[in-house]
Structures are given as structure tokens and as C-alpha cells.
Scaffold this motif. Structure first.
Motif, mmCIF file in Angstrom:
data_model
loop_
_atom_site.group_PDB
_atom_site.id
_atom_site.type_symbol
_atom_site.label_atom_id
_atom_site.label_comp_id
_atom_site.label_asym_id
_atom_site.label_seq_id
_atom_site.Cartn_x
_atom_site.Cartn_y
_atom_site.Cartn_z
ATOM 1 N N ASP A 22 9.819 3.254 11.053
ATOM 2 C CA ASP A 22 9.452 3.576 12.434
ATOM 3 C C ASP A 22 10.509 2.988 13.351
ATOM 4 N N GLU A 23 10.190 2.909 14.644
ATOM 5 C CA GLU A 23 11.175 2.438 15.626
ATOM 6 C C GLU A 23 11.623 0.992 15.348
ATOM 7 N N TYR A 24 10.745 0.209 14.753
ATOM 8 C CA TYR A 24 10.984 -1.239 14.630
ATOM 9 C C TYR A 24 11.344 -1.712 13.236
ATOM 10 N N VAL A 25 10.838 -1.015 12.221
ATOM 11 C CA VAL A 25 11.004 -1.523 10.857
ATOM 12 C C VAL A 25 11.485 -0.443 9.893
ATOM 13 N N TYR A 26 12.092 -0.910 8.807
ATOM 14 C CA TYR A 26 12.519 -0.033 7.727
ATOM 15 C C TYR A 26 12.023 -0.667 6.424
ATOM 16 N N ALA A 27 11.502 0.160 5.519
ATOM 17 C CA ALA A 27 10.981 -0.357 4.253
ATOM 18 C C ALA A 27 11.522 0.484 3.110
ATOM 19 N N PHE A 28 11.896 -0.192 2.027
ATOM 20 C CA PHE A 28 12.525 0.490 0.889
ATOM 21 C C PHE A 28 12.170 -0.237 -0.399
ATOM 22 N N ASN A 29 12.307 0.483 -1.515
ATOM 23 C CA ASN A 29 11.984 -0.121 -2.810
ATOM 24 C C ASN A 29 13.019 -1.170 -3.193
ATOM 25 N N ASP A 30 12.545 -2.305 -3.688
ATOM 26 C CA ASP A 30 13.450 -3.343 -4.183
ATOM 27 C C ASP A 30 14.203 -2.806 -5.403
ATOM 28 N N ILE A 31 15.478 -3.131 -5.462
ATOM 29 C CA ILE A 31 16.345 -2.641 -6.545
ATOM 30 C C ILE A 31 16.003 -3.320 -7.883
ATOM 31 N N GLU A 32 15.358 -4.467 -7.808
ATOM 32 C CA GLU A 32 14.995 -5.230 -9.015
ATOM 33 C C GLU A 32 13.509 -5.593 -8.935
ATOM 34 N N PRO A 33 12.637 -4.594 -9.108
ATOM 35 C CA PRO A 33 11.205 -4.816 -8.842
ATOM 36 C C PRO A 33 10.580 -5.896 -9.725
ATOM 37 N N GLN A 34 9.776 -6.737 -9.123
ATOM 38 C CA GLN A 34 9.088 -7.825 -9.830
ATOM 39 C C GLN A 34 7.608 -7.502 -10.072
ATOM 40 N N ALA A 62 5.452 -8.788 13.960
ATOM 41 C CA ALA A 62 4.116 -8.180 14.018
ATOM 42 C C ALA A 62 4.170 -6.750 13.486
ATOM 43 N N LYS A 63 5.236 -6.025 13.850
ATOM 44 C CA LYS A 63 5.379 -4.633 13.398
ATOM 45 C C LYS A 63 5.551 -4.564 11.883
ATOM 46 N N ILE A 64 6.190 -5.580 11.307
ATOM 47 C CA ILE A 64 6.350 -5.616 9.852
ATOM 48 C C ILE A 64 4.979 -5.685 9.177
ATOM 49 N N PHE A 65 4.091 -6.488 9.727
ATOM 50 C CA PHE A 65 2.764 -6.609 9.121
ATOM 51 C C PHE A 65 1.912 -5.360 9.367
ATOM 52 N N GLU A 66 2.112 -4.715 10.501
ATOM 53 C CA GLU A 66 1.437 -3.428 10.719
ATOM 54 C C GLU A 66 1.920 -2.422 9.679
ATOM 55 N N ALA A 67 3.238 -2.407 9.432
ATOM 56 C CA ALA A 67 3.803 -1.483 8.442
ATOM 57 C C ALA A 67 3.284 -1.813 7.046
ATOM 58 N N ALA A 68 3.207 -3.101 6.717
ATOM 59 C CA ALA A 68 2.743 -3.515 5.383
ATOM 60 C C ALA A 68 1.338 -2.984 5.118
ATOM 61 N N SER A 69 0.494 -3.065 6.118
ATOM 62 C CA SER A 69 -0.877 -2.583 5.978
ATOM 63 C C SER A 69 -0.903 -1.077 5.707
ATOM 64 N N LYS A 70 -0.068 -0.344 6.424
ATOM 65 C CA LYS A 70 0.013 1.115 6.210
ATOM 66 C C LYS A 70 0.570 1.430 4.824
ATOM 67 N N ILE A 71 1.633 0.745 4.450
ATOM 68 C CA ILE A 71 2.288 1.017 3.159
ATOM 69 C C ILE A 71 1.324 0.702 2.014
ATOM 70 N N ALA A 72 0.616 -0.418 2.112
ATOM 71 C CA ALA A 72 -0.331 -0.798 1.050
ATOM 72 C C ALA A 72 -1.384 0.294 0.858
ATOM 73 N N LYS A 73 -1.840 0.865 1.958
ATOM 74 C CA LYS A 73 -2.825 1.958 1.857
ATOM 75 C C LYS A 73 -2.204 3.181 1.210
ATOM 76 N N GLU A 74 -0.965 3.493 1.625
ATOM 77 C CA GLU A 74 -0.278 4.652 1.042
ATOM 78 C C GLU A 74 -0.042 4.471 -0.450
ATOM 79 N N LEU A 75 0.249 3.251 -0.869
ATOM 80 C CA LEU A 75 0.497 2.981 -2.293
ATOM 81 C C LEU A 75 -0.810 2.855 -3.078
ATOM 82 N N GLY A 76 -1.927 2.755 -2.360
ATOM 83 C CA GLY A 76 -3.228 2.636 -3.023
ATOM 84 C C GLY A 76 -3.496 1.255 -3.594
ATOM 85 N N ILE A 77 -2.861 0.235 -3.014
ATOM 86 C CA ILE A 77 -3.084 -1.136 -3.505
ATOM 87 C C ILE A 77 -3.918 -1.964 -2.525
#
Ligand code: AMP
Ligand code: ZN
Length: 114
Positions: A22-34, A62-77
Motif C-alpha cells: 500500500d502507500e506506506y508498506v511493502y511486504a514480500f516473501n523471505d528468501i530463506e523462509p524459517q 502502525a501501518k505495518i501492523f495493520e498490514a500484518a493483520s490483513k496478510i495473516a487473514k489472507e494467508l489463513g493463519i
């Protein structure tokens, strides 16, 4: 910032697998997932670490945590839960000097962290 890996990823100069933006944050898959899900969430301004969070830039955090909440729902976790981690500085294990939050899920995590 010119020589910052995550600034380059945000600009698209280095490829990444985008999970959310979004306007404030960018999220991407870690290259070395744990974990089965391991997403890196960064603010679109260069903040070096948690030490540099101020009243002027904390809205990005704050926007990062808003994004985390959305992403977690999208990932189903969201139902099972997940872990959000920020490593700060040498003892914290920070290896990239652009503040970032690890959103990890899909397995049970131990505590305390190693
Ligand atoms: P940290 O150790 O907390 O600084 O986390 C840095 C994270 O960035 C690590 O989990 C790395 O696997 C991840 N990472 C490094 N380079 C890349 C990249 N080009 N694309 C995606 N993730 C990366
Ligand atoms: Zn940066």
C-alpha cells in the motif's frame, strides 16, 4: 537510501515476491523462509532500526501492523496464530539495516526465542 537492500526491493531494482503493498508498506516473501509462511514487512521510508522510531515516523510502524493483520487473514493463519518479530541491532540479530518485521506462521513456535 541508495545502498539499502530493502530500499532497492521497494523500488523494484531487486526482484521480490510481493505479498502486499500500500502507500506506506511493502511486504514480500523471505528468501530463506524459517516457517511455512515467512513474510518480511517493511515501511516505504528508510528507517534503520527500532532505535530510530520517533513520533514523526511511528505511523509507518502502525501501518505495518495493520498490514500484518490483513496478510495473516489472507494467508489463513489468523485463526491458529502467528509470530511477528523485529530484530534490532547486533545482539538482536538484525542483518539488514532497514527496519523490517518478520511475519511467520504455519507451525508452532517455541519460547523463549533462541
Ligand atoms: P534480519 O536477520 O532480521 O535482519 O532479517 C533479514 C531477513 O531478510 C532474513 O530473514 C533474510 O532471509 C531476508 N532476506 C535477505 N535478502 C533477501 C532478499 N533479497 N529477498 C527476500 N528476503 C531477503
Ligand atoms: Zn532502506
Amino acid at each position: 537510501m541508495e545502498d539499502c537492500l530493502f530500499c532497492k526491493i521497494i523500488k523494484g531494482d531487486i526482484p521480490s515476491t510481493k505479498v502486499y503493498e500500500d502507500e506506506y508498506v511493502y511486504a514480500f516473501n523471505d528468501i530463506e523462509p524459517q516457517a511455512p509462511h515467512h513474510v518480511i514487512i517493511v515501511p516505504k521510508i528508510h528507517i534503520k532500526s527500532a532505535n530510530e522510531i520517533t513520533a514523526e515516523n511511528s505511523s509507518y510502524i502502525a501501518k505495518i501492523f495493520e498490514a500484518a493483520s490483513k496478510i495473516a487473514k489472507e494467508l489463513g493463519i489468523d485463526e491458529n496464530g502467528y509470530r511477528i518479530v523485529n530484530n534490532c541491532g547486533k545482539d538482536g540479530g538484525q542483518t539488514v539495516g532497514h527496519i523490517h518485521f518478520h511475519l511467520t506462521g504455519g507451525r508452532q513456535f517455541g519460547w523463549p526465542a533462541g
